[in-house]
Design a protein around this motif. Structure first.
Motif, PDB file in Angstrom:
ATOM      1  N   ARG A 156       0.833  -1.208   0.000  1.00  9.43           N
ATOM      2  CA  ARG A 156       0.000   0.000   0.000  1.00  9.43           C
ATOM      3  C   ARG A 156       0.866   1.257   0.000  1.00  9.43           C
ATOM      4  N   HIS A 157       1.928   1.250   0.798  1.00  7.19           N
ATOM      5  CA  HIS A 157       2.856   2.389   0.839  1.00  7.19           C
ATOM      6  C   HIS A 157       3.443   2.658  -0.543  1.00  7.19           C
ATOM      7  N   ALA A 189      -4.270  -3.576  -2.810  1.00  9.80           N
ATOM      8  CA  ALA A 189      -3.958  -2.514  -1.851  1.00  9.80           C
ATOM      9  C   ALA A 189      -3.185  -1.365  -2.465  1.00  9.80           C
ATOM     10  N   SER A 190      -2.458  -1.630  -3.555  1.00  3.36           N
ATOM     11  CA  SER A 190      -1.562  -0.618  -4.126  1.00  3.36           C
ATOM     12  C   SER A 190      -2.044  -0.004  -5.423  1.00  3.36           C
ATOM     13  N   GLY A 191      -2.895  -0.726  -6.169  1.00  2.00           N
ATOM     14  CA  GLY A 191      -3.237  -0.277  -7.512  1.00  2.00           C
ATOM     15  C   GLY A 191      -2.070  -0.390  -8.470  1.00  2.00           C
ATOM     16  N   ALA A 192      -1.123  -1.274  -8.161  1.00  2.00           N
ATOM     17  CA  ALA A 192       0.055  -1.506  -9.002  1.00  2.00           C
ATOM     18  C   ALA A 192       0.036  -2.936  -9.530  1.00  2.00           C
ATOM     19  N   CYS A 193       0.680  -3.159 -10.658  1.00  2.00           N
ATOM     20  CA  CYS A 193       0.925  -4.510 -11.125  1.00  2.00           C
ATOM     21  C   CYS A 193       1.972  -5.159 -10.211  1.00  2.00           C
ATOM     22  N   VAL A 194       1.872  -6.469 -10.040  1.00  2.00           N
ATOM     23  CA  VAL A 194       2.827  -7.221  -9.231  1.00  2.00           C
ATOM     24  C   VAL A 194       3.435  -8.308 -10.108  1.00  2.00           C
ATOM     25  N   VAL A 195       4.755  -8.328 -10.203  1.00  2.00           N
ATOM     26  CA  VAL A 195       5.451  -9.333 -11.004  1.00  2.00           C
ATOM     27  C   VAL A 195       6.517  -9.976 -10.127  1.00  2.00           C
ATOM     28  N   SER A 196       6.441 -11.298  -9.999  1.00  2.00           N
ATOM     29  CA  SER A 196       7.345 -12.030  -9.122  1.00  2.00           C
ATOM     30  C   SER A 196       8.018 -13.163  -9.883  1.00  2.00           C
ATOM     31  N   LYS A 247      -5.715   3.324  -8.860  1.00  2.00           N
ATOM     32  CA  LYS A 247      -5.419   4.088  -7.650  1.00  2.00           C
ATOM     33  C   LYS A 247      -6.573   5.013  -7.261  1.00  2.00           C
ATOM     34  N   SER A 248      -7.515   5.213  -8.157  1.00  2.00           N
ATOM     35  CA  SER A 248      -8.682   6.036  -7.835  1.00  2.00           C
ATOM     36  C   SER A 248      -9.848   5.198  -7.313  1.00  2.00           C
ATOM     37  N   ARG A 249      -9.673   3.873  -7.314  1.00  2.00           N
ATOM     38  CA  ARG A 249     -10.752   2.981  -6.892  1.00  2.00           C
ATOM     39  C   ARG A 249     -10.519   2.468  -5.471  1.00  2.00           C
ATOM     40  N   TYR A 250     -11.575   1.904  -4.909  1.00  3.09           N
ATOM     41  CA  TYR A 250     -11.522   1.282  -3.595  1.00  3.09           C
ATOM     42  C   TYR A 250     -10.653   0.022  -3.670  1.00  3.09           C
ATOM     43  N   PRO A 251      -9.809  -0.268  -2.698  1.00  3.92           N
ATOM     44  CA  PRO A 251      -9.598   0.490  -1.454  1.00  3.92           C
ATOM     45  C   PRO A 251      -8.407   1.446  -1.505  1.00  3.92           C
ATOM     46  N   VAL A 252      -7.796   1.607  -2.699  1.00  3.63           N
ATOM     47  CA  VAL A 252      -6.553   2.367  -2.767  1.00  3.63           C
ATOM     48  C   VAL A 252      -6.771   3.832  -2.376  1.00  3.63           C
ATOM     49  N   TYR A 253      -7.919   4.400  -2.759  1.00  4.26           N
ATOM     50  CA  TYR A 253      -8.125   5.827  -2.508  1.00  4.26           C
ATOM     51  C   TYR A 253      -8.353   6.142  -1.032  1.00  4.26           C
ATOM     52  N   VAL A 254      -8.677   5.136  -0.214  1.00  2.23           N
ATOM     53  CA  VAL A 254      -9.016   5.378   1.190  1.00  2.23           C
ATOM     54  C   VAL A 254      -7.824   6.003   1.904  1.00  2.23           C
ATOM     55  N   LYS A 255      -8.075   7.086   2.622  1.00  2.98           N
ATOM     56  CA  LYS A 255      -6.997   7.836   3.264  1.00  2.98           C
ATOM     57  C   LYS A 255      -6.623   7.235   4.609  1.00  2.98           C
ATOM     58  N   GLU A 256      -5.356   7.418   4.960  1.00  2.00           N
ATOM     59  CA  GLU A 256      -4.897   7.040   6.293  1.00  2.00           C
ATOM     60  C   GLU A 256      -5.497   8.011   7.314  1.00  2.00           C
ATOM     61  N   PRO A 257      -5.804   7.525   8.513  1.00  5.67           N
ATOM     62  CA  PRO A 257      -6.333   8.441   9.535  1.00  5.67           C
ATOM     63  C   PRO A 257      -5.268   9.432   9.978  1.00  5.67           C
ATOM     64  N   ALA A 258      -5.698  10.658  10.207  1.00  2.00           N
ATOM     65  CA  ALA A 258      -4.792  11.685  10.729  1.00  2.00           C
ATOM     66  C   ALA A 258      -4.824  11.612  12.248  1.00  2.00           C
ATOM     67  N   LEU A 259      -3.776  11.058  12.861  1.00  2.00           N
ATOM     68  CA  LEU A 259      -3.750  10.850  14.306  1.00  2.00           C
ATOM     69  C   LEU A 259      -3.337  12.122  15.029  1.00  2.00           C
ATOM     70  N   GLU A 260      -4.035  12.399  16.114  1.00  4.58           N
ATOM     71  CA  GLU A 260      -3.660  13.528  16.962  1.00  4.58           C
ATOM     72  C   GLU A 260      -2.423  13.165  17.788  1.00  4.58           C
ATOM     73  N   PRO A 261      -1.639  14.154  18.225  1.00  5.01           N
ATOM     74  CA  PRO A 261      -0.392  13.869  18.951  1.00  5.01           C
ATOM     75  C   PRO A 261      -0.585  12.987  20.196  1.00  5.01           C
ATOM     76  N   ASN A 262      -1.758  13.058  20.864  1.00  8.29           N
ATOM     77  CA  ASN A 262      -1.958  12.277  22.086  1.00  8.29           C
ATOM     78  C   ASN A 262      -2.638  10.942  21.833  1.00  8.29           C
ATOM     79  N   MET A 263      -2.845  10.592  20.553  1.00  7.30           N
ATOM     80  CA  MET A 263      -3.496   9.326  20.234  1.00  7.30           C
ATOM     81  C   MET A 263      -2.462   8.208  20.173  1.00  7.30           C
ATOM     82  N   PRO A 264      -2.880   6.966  20.485  1.00 10.75           N
ATOM     83  CA  PRO A 264      -1.931   5.832  20.412  1.00 10.75           C
ATOM     84  C   PRO A 264      -1.365   5.706  19.009  1.00 10.75           C
ATOM     85  N   GLY A 265      -0.092   5.373  18.933  1.00  6.95           N
ATOM     86  CA  GLY A 265       0.550   5.176  17.639  1.00  6.95           C
ATOM     87  C   GLY A 265       1.308   6.384  17.137  1.00  6.95           C
ATOM     88  N   VAL A 266       1.179   7.516  17.800  1.00 14.09           N
ATOM     89  CA  VAL A 266       1.869   8.732  17.388  1.00 14.09           C
ATOM     90  C   VAL A 266       3.163   8.867  18.168  1.00 14.09           C
TER      91      VAL A 266
END
Length: 266
Positions: A156-157, A189-196, A247-266
């Motif tokens: 996804r990244h 998750a990425s909207g990219a082709c995968v070649v392995s 990349k404009s379709r689900y689920p790729v377009y879904v945004k990451e949550p914007a965490l507040e400084p006091n929220m877990p994970g920040v």
């Protein structure tokens, strides 16, 4: 439009030998294409046992260093691969691209299995963290080396960074179920082709069998083709209009949550 190649190359492959000459002939009409090789493709797979074998590691790294010239002479626009590099303590598994004979670092493997046949946690370490996208042959490419494909957040990244193609060099056994599922999820998750690409054959002196089965996946996560003994090299067209649309379709377009400084994970 760029074509990306998926291959299954034999365990114990050495540059310049008969098997290599046969491989080279597969790419005579591939001058505008990108090849993704299997993981650390030359010689026999080394991290099969404990303890870490310094001499075997040095020799494996030296073999891949010598093989860079051989890879660079393949008639392709670019070759994406990985190689063991000895850093004085352990190996690092370094993903790179060769373009017109020029070597460019892309990525080092971050995640290492630790089990019989794949004792990589003991043999390898990470020196240069990061999952980046680079421009290769006119498209944006990210690399996930083998086990990294299992971590869908990394795919996804790379998609969020604009990757049109996720290249996955790997060295895996005969059970492809998890790998093909992970590749489909990476595409979704990425909207990219995968070649392995994967190695194929038995590691001498062990019960370790590599299962081949390179594959191509489109940016909607649909598997397009799989390599086999009868067809050890396959291609996928990388159409950037399709990856952009994905990349404009689900689920790729879904945004990451914007965490507040006091929220877990920040």
């Amino acid at each position: 439009m760029v074509k990306a190649w998926s291959v299954e190359w034999p365990e114990g492959l050495l540059p310049g030998e008969a098997a290599w000459e046969e491989i080279s002939r597969q790419f005579v009409d591939a001058r505008n294409d990108i090849l993704i090789t299997n993981e650390m493709p030359f010689g026999f797979w080394q991290p099969t046992r404990r303890p870490f074998d310094v001499q075997a590691a040095r020799e494996w790294a030296a073999l891949h260093e010598r093989a860079l010239d051989t890879l660079s002479r393949l008639p392709l626009a670019a070759v994406i691969s990985s190689r063991p590099v000895f850093n004085g303590r352990r190996l690092v598994n370094e993903g790179f691209v060769l373009t017109e004979g020029r070597y460019e670092f892309i990525h080092q493997k971050h995640y290492f299995p630790s089990e019989t046949g794949w004792e990589e946690e003991l043999w390898f370490e990470l020196q240069r963290p990061g999952f980046d996208v680079v421009k290769i042959a006119g498209i944006k490419v990210g690399v996930l080396i083998c086990t990294e494909l299992m971590f869908v957040d990394k795919a996804r990244h790379l998609g969020k960074a604009g990757a049109d193609l996720i290249a996955v060099p790997r060295a895996t056994g005969v059970d492809h179920r998890m790998w093909r599922t992970a590749a489909s999820m990476a595409g979704i998750a990425s909207g990219a082709c995968v070649v392995s690409s994967n190695r194929v054959g038995t590691r001498p002196g062990s019960n370790l069998v590599f299962g081949g089965g390179g594959f191509t996946v489109d940016p909607d996560g649909f598997e397009i083709a799989v390599t086999s003994a009868q067809q050890p090299a396959i291609t996928l067209d990388i159409d950037t209009t399709l990856t952009a649309a994905a990349k404009s379709r689900y689920p790729v377009y879904v945004k990451e949550p914007a965490l507040e400084p006091n929220m877990p994970g920040v």
